[in-house]
Design a protein around this motif. Structure first.
Motif, short mmCIF file in Angstrom:
data_model
loop_
_atom_site.label_atom_id
_atom_site.label_comp_id
_atom_site.label_asym_id
_atom_site.label_seq_id
_atom_site.Cartn_x
_atom_site.Cartn_y
_atom_site.Cartn_z
N LYS A 99 35.57 39.48 42.82
CA LYS A 99 36.88 39.78 43.38
C LYS A 99 37.71 40.73 42.51
O LYS A 99 38.55 41.47 43.04
CB LYS A 99 37.66 38.48 43.59
N ASP A 100 37.52 40.70 41.20
CA ASP A 100 38.41 41.49 40.34
C ASP A 100 37.83 42.83 39.92
O ASP A 100 38.27 43.44 38.94
CB ASP A 100 38.81 40.69 39.10
N VAL A 101 36.84 43.33 40.67
CA VAL A 101 36.30 44.66 40.38
C VAL A 101 37.36 45.71 40.66
O VAL A 101 38.01 45.70 41.71
CB VAL A 101 35.04 44.93 41.23
N TRP A 102 37.55 46.61 39.70
CA TRP A 102 38.45 47.76 39.89
C TRP A 102 37.60 48.94 40.31
O TRP A 102 36.75 49.42 39.57
CB TRP A 102 39.20 48.07 38.60
N PHE A 103 37.84 49.42 41.52
CA PHE A 103 37.02 50.48 42.12
C PHE A 103 37.84 51.75 42.27
O PHE A 103 38.84 51.78 42.98
CB PHE A 103 36.51 50.00 43.48
N LEU A 104 37.44 52.79 41.59
CA LEU A 104 38.07 54.10 41.70
C LEU A 104 37.12 55.14 41.12
O LEU A 104 36.64 54.97 39.99
CB LEU A 104 39.41 54.16 40.97
N ARG A 105 36.87 56.20 41.88
CA ARG A 105 35.96 57.25 41.44
C ARG A 105 34.60 56.65 41.05
O ARG A 105 33.90 56.14 41.91
CB ARG A 105 36.59 58.05 40.30
N TYR A 128 30.90 45.61 35.09
CA TYR A 128 31.86 46.15 36.05
C TYR A 128 33.18 46.44 35.36
O TYR A 128 33.48 45.93 34.28
CB TYR A 128 32.05 45.19 37.23
N THR A 129 33.99 47.27 36.01
CA THR A 129 35.31 47.62 35.49
C THR A 129 36.37 46.74 36.15
O THR A 129 36.23 46.34 37.30
CB THR A 129 35.64 49.10 35.74
N GLU A 134 47.28 46.79 33.78
CA GLU A 134 47.19 48.12 34.37
C GLU A 134 46.30 49.08 33.58
O GLU A 134 46.32 50.28 33.83
CB GLU A 134 48.58 48.74 34.59
N LYS A 135 45.54 48.56 32.64
CA LYS A 135 44.60 49.39 31.88
C LYS A 135 43.17 49.01 32.26
O LYS A 135 42.86 47.82 32.41
CB LYS A 135 44.79 49.20 30.37
N ASN A 162 37.49 53.85 31.95
CA ASN A 162 38.29 54.87 32.60
C ASN A 162 37.83 54.90 34.05
O ASN A 162 36.95 54.15 34.45
CB ASN A 162 38.09 56.23 31.92
N ASN A 163 38.42 55.79 34.85
CA ASN A 163 37.94 55.90 36.23
C ASN A 163 36.67 56.74 36.32
O ASN A 163 36.13 56.96 37.39
CB ASN A 163 39.02 56.45 37.16
N GLY A 164 36.19 57.20 35.19
CA GLY A 164 34.92 57.91 35.06
C GLY A 164 34.37 57.68 33.68
O GLY A 164 35.02 57.10 32.81
#
Length: 515
Positions: A99-105, A128-129, A134-135, A162-164
Motif C-alpha cells: 500500500k505504501d509504494v511511492w510511484f513516480l517516473r 520499493y520506494t 515527503e522525502k 529519488n524519482n529516478g
C-alpha cells in the motif's frame, strides 16, 4: 572531454571520506499469433529456430520477472503488486499488494529475489520506494512465503531515493543477498564510500553485514554506479550488471569486489585524457561492453545451456530505448563479450526484464505503460510477458538483424533527447520540461545551442513550473550533430523557424572552450 564540470570534479571529490586504505579506493569522482524468428547464430551449424508467444497481457509495468521453484513466473509491477503467472495457462495469482509504494517516473516497486532454497528459507526479498516526511526512500524488505501469500514483512535496510536512479536489482550468491542501488540522482553518492547509493551491497538474509565483506561493518561490495538495471550471476559465480549511462556509454560490467566502476567521472572505457588520469587514481574497472548511442539496457540473465543452443554461455539483455533483445556471447572464461546479436527489434516495444526456465525457454516483459511512453504505446494488450522457445516445424521463419551502433536509424533527437523530453517534445511534468512552444527556442538559436552544449545540473523553473530533472552536456557530439538536433527542436515549435546557421555552433563551441 565529455563534460566541462569534470575538470573541477576530482578536487571536490578528493575531499570525500575515504574507505579504509588498501581495500576500496574512491579517489576519483565521487494472445498474439505465434511469431517465428530465425536469427543469425553464433554457431551457424547449430542454429535453433525460435518463436515468440505472448503468455500474459494486461499487466502494468512488470519490473521484475523471476522463475520460481513452483515453475511459475513471479513478477513485480511498479505500482506495488506481486503476482505469480502460470507460463502454460497464463493464469495470474496476486499474492501481495503493497500500500505504501511511492510511484513516480521510475520509482515504485522494483527488484525482487527469491531465496534459492525456498524449502528451508521461504523468503522473498523486495525493494520499493516510499515517502517519509515527503522525502523518498528506498526500502529493502524480506517477506515470508506462505501458500498464496507473502507475510511477515521485515525491513532490512532503507536508503535515499529519488524519482529516478533508484536501481534496483537483487540477486543471490552462496547464501548472500546482493543489492544493486542507484545513485539517487546525486553527483556524489556513488563515490562516497559511506553512502549505500550507487553501490552493490552484500548482506546476510537477515539484513546484517557478512563478516567476510571487504570492509568490516560495511555492506559495500563494489562502487561507482549510476543506475544499474540488471544483475545476474553466471554458472561459475561471476556477477554481471547492465547499467544506464547518461548521454553516452550504457554499460555491461563484470563485477569484482572492491572495484570502482567510475561514475560519475568516468563513463565507459576511460577514453579521453581526463578519464585516463582519473582511472589511474583508483581501482577502476572498465566495462565489458559500452554503447553510444545509448540503448537503455534493462534486465539481464545468463543462458548457461538450454534448448536454444546458439545462446549457450551468453548474457541475454533486454533494452528499453533499443526495444530489443541482445545476445552477448561470452568467452569460455566469462571475462569477455565476443559476439553480439539483436532479436525482436522493435516488435514488442520497450522491454524491461528477462528470466529463463530450467529447460532454457526465455521470458521477457514489456514496459510500454511506464513513464517514458513512445508514440503508439501502449497497445491495448500491454504490458505483456512473451515466451521465446524453439519453434514448430510448420512455422514461418523471419530473419533478424546484426548488432549495430545505430538505434533504429533514429535521428539525433531520438537517440539523445527523446528518452527524457519525449518523442514529440511534450516532456514530463515536474521532471523534464516540454520543448514544444519553448521560450528557449524563441530566445534565439545561440541560447538553444548553448543549452545543448552545456546541459543543466539542477532544477529549473520555466513558465512558473519547476522541473527537477538534470540535463547532461552534449559537447561530445560533432557540430553537425548538434546542428541537426537544434533544427529538430525548432521544428517541434508551433511557429516556423528557419534552419540555424552552422556557424552558430562554431561560435558557441569556441565560447565555452570545448574542443
Amino acid at each position: 572531454m565529455k563534460y566541462l564540470f569534470f575538470a573541477l570534479l576530482p578536487v571536490f571529490l578528493l575531499s570525500l571520506l575515504m574507505p579504509p586504505p588498501g581495500v576500496f579506493d574512491n579517489r576519483i569522482l565521487t494472445g498474439i499469433p505465434f511469431k517465428i524468428l530465425e536469427e543469425h547464430s553464433f554457431n551457424r551449424d547449430s542454429t535453433t529456430k525460435i518463436g515468440a508467444t505472448v503468455i500474459a497481457s494486461g499487466l502494468d509495468v512488470p519490473w521484475e520477472i523471476a522463475w520460481g521453484p513452483d515453475n511459475k513466473i513471479w513478477i513485480t509491477e511498479q505500482k506495488g503488486v506481486v503476482s505469480r503467472i502460470d507460463p502454460v495457462s497464463g493464469q495470474r495469482n496476486i499474492i501481495l499488494q503493497i500500500k505504501d509504494v511511492w510511484f513516480l517516473r521510475t520509482a515504485g516497486l522494483l527488484g525482487m529475489a527469491l531465496h534459492p532454497d525456498m524449502k528451508n528459507h521461504p523468503y522473498v526479498f523486495l525493494n520499493y520506494t516510499f515517502l517519509r516526511d515527503e522525502k523518498p526512500y528506498s526500502r529493502l524488505v524480506r517477506y515470508t512465503w506462505r501458500p498464496d501469500t507473502l507475510t511477515n514483512p521485515k525491513v532490512l535496510m532503507e536508503i535515499a531515493a529519488n524519482n529516478g536512479h533508484s536501481g534496483s536489482r537483487l540477486a543471490f550468491s552462496e547464501g548472500k543477498l546482493f543489492w544493486a542501488t542507484g545513485d539517487a540522482a546525486s553527483t556524489t553518492f556513488a563515490q562516497d564510500f559511506k553512502s549505500p547509493n550507487g553501490k552493490i551491497l552484500r548482506l546476510n538474509i537477515d539484513g546484517s553485514i557478512p563478516s567476510d565483506n571487504p570492509v568490516n561493518g560495511s555492506p559495500v561490495w563494489a562502487m561507482g554506479f549510476r543506475n544499474i538495471q540488471g544483475m545476474v550471476f553466471s554458472a561459475n559465480n561471476k556477477l554481471y550488471t547492465s547499467e544506464h549511462g547518461d548521454a553516452t556509454d550504457d554499460e555491461v560490467n563484470l563485477i569484482e569486489k572492491t572495484k570502482n566502476y567510475g561514475w560519475p567521472g568516468i563513463q565507459g572505457y576511460a577514453d579521453n585524457t581526463k578519464e585516463v588520469e582519473l582511472s589511474k587514481m583508483t581501482s577502476f574497472a572498465a566495462p565489458l561492453k559500452a554503447w553510444t548511442p545509448t540503448i537503455g539496457p534493462a534486465g539481464i540473465d545468463y543462458y548457461r545451456r538450454g534448448n536454444i543452443t546458439q545462446w549457450n554461455n551468453s548474457l541475454l539483455l533486454v533494452s528499453l530505448k533499443g526495444k530489443n533483445l541482445r545476445a552477448l556471447k561470452l568467452d569460455a572464461a566469462g571475462n569477455e563479450i565476443i559476439g553480439e546479436e539483436v532479436f525482436l527489434d522493435s516488435q514488442f516495444g520497450r522491454l524491461r526484464d528477462i528470466c529463463i526456465s530450467p529447460t532454457g525457454d526465455v521470458y521477457i516483459s514489456t514496459s510500454n505503460r511506464d513513464w517514458n511512453r513512445t508514440m503508439g504505446d501502449p497497445l491495448p494488450e500491454d504490458d505483456r510477458i512473451i515466451k521465446i522457445s524453439p519453434a514448430s516445424k510448420t512455422s514461418t521463419a523471419l530473419r533478424g538483424v546484426k548488432a549495430s551502433t545505430n538505434v533504429s536509424n533514429a535521428t539525433g533527437y531520438q537517440q539523445y533527447c527523446a528518452s527524457c523530453h519525449g518523442g514529440d517534445g511534450t516532456g514530463l511534468k515536474g521532471v523534464f520540461p516540454p520543448l514544444k512552444a519553448s521560450a528557449l527556442v524563441k530566445s534565439g538559436e545561440l541560447p538553444l545551442i548553448k543549452k545543448i552544449f552545456q546541459g543543466s545540473a539542477g532544477a529549473v523553473v520555466i513558465g512558473g513550473a519547476r522541473y527537477e530533472g538534470q540535463m547532461p552536456s552534449f559537447a561530445f557530439l560533432k557540430n553537425k550533430e548538434i546542428e541537426e538536433i537544434a533544427n529538430y527542436v525548432r521544428k517541434l515549435q508551433p511557429d516556423k523557424y528557419e534552419a540555424i546557421d552552422p556557424r552558430s555552433v562554431d561560435i558557441v563551441r569556441a565560447e565555452i572552450s570545448v574542443k
